[in-house]
Design a protein around this motif. Structure first.
Motif, PDB file in Angstrom:
ATOM      1  N   SER A 156      35.395  44.554  49.026  1.00 48.14           N
ATOM      2  CA  SER A 156      35.700  43.215  48.741  1.00 48.14           C
ATOM      3  C   SER A 156      36.973  43.073  49.598  1.00 48.14           C
ATOM      4  O   SER A 156      38.178  44.031  49.234  1.00 48.14           O
ATOM      5  CB  SER A 156      35.653  42.930  46.553  1.00 48.14           C
ATOM      6  OG  SER A 156      34.400  42.922  46.746  1.00 48.14           O
ATOM      7  N   PHE A 158      40.590  40.074  49.031  1.00 47.64           N
ATOM      8  CA  PHE A 158      41.224  38.696  48.285  1.00 47.64           C
ATOM      9  C   PHE A 158      42.704  39.070  48.680  1.00 47.64           C
ATOM     10  O   PHE A 158      43.328  39.846  49.139  1.00 47.64           O
ATOM     11  CB  PHE A 158      41.243  39.122  46.908  1.00 47.64           C
ATOM     12  CG  PHE A 158      39.560  39.439  46.872  1.00 47.64           C
ATOM     13  CD1 PHE A 158      38.980  37.697  45.970  1.00 47.64           C
ATOM     14  CD2 PHE A 158      39.178  40.387  46.219  1.00 47.64           C
ATOM     15  CE1 PHE A 158      38.174  38.147  45.572  1.00 47.64           C
ATOM     16  CE2 PHE A 158      38.676  40.841  45.568  1.00 47.64           C
ATOM     17  CZ  PHE A 158      37.132  39.754  45.189  1.00 47.64           C
ATOM     18  N   ASN A 162      41.513  32.760  48.880  1.00 47.87           N
ATOM     19  CA  ASN A 162      40.851  32.923  48.474  1.00 47.87           C
ATOM     20  C   ASN A 162      40.721  33.651  46.775  1.00 47.87           C
ATOM     21  O   ASN A 162      40.325  32.918  45.906  1.00 47.87           O
ATOM     22  CB  ASN A 162      39.578  33.508  49.266  1.00 47.87           C
ATOM     23  CG  ASN A 162      40.196  35.106  48.753  1.00 47.87           C
ATOM     24  OD1 ASN A 162      41.186  35.338  48.550  1.00 47.87           O
ATOM     25  ND2 ASN A 162      39.384  35.819  49.505  1.00 47.87           N
ATOM     26  N   ALA A 163      42.106  33.639  46.147  1.00 46.63           N
ATOM     27  CA  ALA A 163      42.845  33.799  44.853  1.00 46.63           C
ATOM     28  C   ALA A 163      43.114  33.454  44.341  1.00 46.63           C
ATOM     29  O   ALA A 163      43.296  33.262  42.837  1.00 46.63           O
ATOM     30  CB  ALA A 163      42.808  35.655  45.093  1.00 46.63           C
ATOM     31  N   SER A 171      45.255  34.617  39.464  1.00 52.79           N
ATOM     32  CA  SER A 171      44.631  34.698  40.357  1.00 52.79           C
ATOM     33  C   SER A 171      43.877  35.871  40.095  1.00 52.79           C
ATOM     34  O   SER A 171      42.818  36.622  40.870  1.00 52.79           O
ATOM     35  CB  SER A 171      45.542  35.173  41.123  1.00 52.79           C
ATOM     36  OG  SER A 171      46.734  33.750  41.804  1.00 52.79           O
ATOM     37  N   ALA A 174      40.758  35.215  38.891  1.00 49.11           N
ATOM     38  CA  ALA A 174      39.576  34.937  40.174  1.00 49.11           C
ATOM     39  C   ALA A 174      39.191  36.448  40.848  1.00 49.11           C
ATOM     40  O   ALA A 174      37.829  36.261  41.073  1.00 49.11           O
ATOM     41  CB  ALA A 174      40.203  33.863  40.851  1.00 49.11           C
ATOM     42  N   ILE A 175      39.344  36.862  41.234  1.00 48.65           N
ATOM     43  CA  ILE A 175      39.400  38.048  41.888  1.00 48.65           C
ATOM     44  C   ILE A 175      38.021  39.275  41.001  1.00 48.65           C
ATOM     45  O   ILE A 175      37.377  39.381  41.001  1.00 48.65           O
ATOM     46  CB  ILE A 175      40.292  39.048  41.742  1.00 48.65           C
ATOM     47  CG1 ILE A 175      41.651  38.788  42.965  1.00 48.65           C
ATOM     48  CG2 ILE A 175      40.069  40.176  42.430  1.00 48.65           C
ATOM     49  CD1 ILE A 175      42.398  38.888  43.482  1.00 48.65           C
ATOM     50  N   ALA A 177      35.947  37.632  38.833  1.00 46.79           N
ATOM     51  CA  ALA A 177      34.719  36.672  38.970  1.00 46.79           C
ATOM     52  C   ALA A 177      34.206  37.056  40.113  1.00 46.79           C
ATOM     53  O   ALA A 177      33.228  37.085  40.316  1.00 46.79           O
ATOM     54  CB  ALA A 177      34.737  35.416  38.863  1.00 46.79           C
ATOM     55  N   GLY A 178      35.038  37.738  41.114  1.00 42.99           N
ATOM     56  CA  GLY A 178      34.880  37.216  42.683  1.00 42.99           C
ATOM     57  C   GLY A 178      33.931  39.197  42.268  1.00 42.99           C
ATOM     58  O   GLY A 178      33.093  39.487  43.483  1.00 42.99           O
ATOM     59  N   ASP A 181      31.812  39.749  38.246  1.00 45.76           N
ATOM     60  CA  ASP A 181      32.618  39.884  36.224  1.00 45.76           C
ATOM     61  C   ASP A 181      32.634  40.848  35.414  1.00 45.76           C
ATOM     62  O   ASP A 181      31.739  41.094  34.552  1.00 45.76           O
ATOM     63  CB  ASP A 181      32.364  38.871  35.567  1.00 45.76           C
ATOM     64  CG  ASP A 181      32.412  37.090  35.881  1.00 45.76           C
ATOM     65  OD1 ASP A 181      33.522  36.963  35.189  1.00 45.76           O
ATOM     66  OD2 ASP A 181      31.577  36.147  35.932  1.00 45.76           O
TER      67      ASP A 181
END
Length: 239
Positions: A156, A158, A162-163, A171, A174-175, A177-178, A181
Motif C-alpha cells: 500500500s 499513502f 489519500n490519507a 491521517s 485513515a491509513i 482503515a486503508g 483495520d
C-alpha cells in the motif's frame, strides 16, 4: 543493541528514512523544476494537469486566465518553501514517473535499507509507505532503483491526499482503515520527523525514530519514541 518489535504492518516514511533528504530536495526537485512549464503546455488534454493548474490558480489567488508562466512561478515558490501542496505533488509525480520510466531517474537508498525491506517482506511483514510525495511518484521511485524494481515489496501507498497531513493523528487512523483495520498496535511507523511519530503514536501505532547522521533531524528530540541510527539497529518480527 538491536531493538526488537513485533508487528503485522511496517509503514515507512521516505525522506530521511529510506533515502537522504537531499536526494528529494535537490535531485528530484531539480529534475522537476524546469519541466513543470513544458509538462503543463504539452498535456492540455490531461484531466490531472488541468485540475492541478486550476487548483494552483485557486490556492494562489491567480486569475482564471493566468498563463503557464504565472502558474509555474507559484509552483516554484511552493517548491522553495517545501510546501506540501497537492497540485504541485500531482505534477511532480507525473514528471518523476516519466523520468523513472525513461531511466533518467534512478533511486538510491541508505545502505541498510533494501536488505531490511527484503528481510521484513520475506518474514511475512506487510510493508506500506506514507510520504508527502504523491503516490504515483512513490511507486515510480521504487520502480527504478540501484537495487532493481522494488515495487513488489509494498502492499500500500499513502500520501497527504489519500490519507491527510503527516503531523495529524486522523491521517494515521485513515491509513489503519486503508490497511484493512488491523489492531493499531500491530502497525509500526518509521520516520525521521518527531511530529509525525507523535501523530502516529496518538493513533495507537508503534513508532521508531530514525536519527540518521547528517540528516536534518539527526539531533532532534524524539521524546519517548524508540530511536535508532539505522535499520541495522532494529529487528521487526511478524506478530
Amino acid at each position: 543493541m538491536t531493538e526488537v518489535l513485533r508487528a503485522q504492518w511496517v509503514v515507512l516514511d521516505i525522506e530521511g528514512t529510506l533515502m537522504p533528504t537531499s536526494a528529494v530536495h535537490v535531485g528530484l526537485y531539480d529534475f522537476a523544476r524546469p519541466r513543470l512549464g513544458p509538462w503543463i503546455d504539452a498535456h492540455p488534454d490531461s484531466e490531472l494537469v488541468r485540475s492541478a493548474v486550476a487548483r494552483t490558480k485557486a490556492e494562489a489567488g491567480l486569475a482564471d486566465d493566468a498563463g503557464t508562466a504565472e502558474v509555474v512561478a507559484v509552483l516554484h515558490r511552493w517548491m522553495a518553501e517545501d510546501r506540501k501542496a497537492a497540485p504541485l505533488k500531482d505534477l511532480q509525480g507525473e514528471i518523476w514517473q516519466q523520468g523513472y520510466a525513461s531511466g533518467e531517474l534512478v533511486s538510491s537508498y541508505f545502505p541498510d535499507v533494501v536488505g531490511a525491506l527484503r528481510a521484513w517482506h520475506a518474514a511475512g511483514l506487510a510493508l506500506a509507505v506514507f510520504s508527502s510525495g504523491a503516490v504515483k511518484g512513490q511507486v515510480a521511485s521504487f520502480s527504478n532503483t540501484t537495487d532493481g524494481d522494488l515495487t513488489g515489496l509494498f502492499r500500500s501507498h499513502f500520501d497527504t491526499v489519500n490519507a491527510g497531513p503527516k503531523r495529524e493523528a486522523p491521517s494515521y487512523a485513515a491509513i489503519t482503515a486503508g490497511l484493512g483495520d488491523p489492531d493499531p498496535g500491530a502497525v509500526v511507523f518509521l520516520s525521521d520527523v518527531p511530529a509525525e511519530l507523535d501523530a502516529a503514536a496518538e493513533a495507537g501505532w508503534q513508532t521508531v525514530g530514525l536519527a540518521r547522521a547528517g540528516e536534518p533531524y539527526a539531533d532532534a528530540d524524539f521524546g519517548a519514541h524508540l530511536v535508532v541510527g539505522t535499520f541495522d539497529d532494529l529487528r521487526i518480527e511478524a506478530a
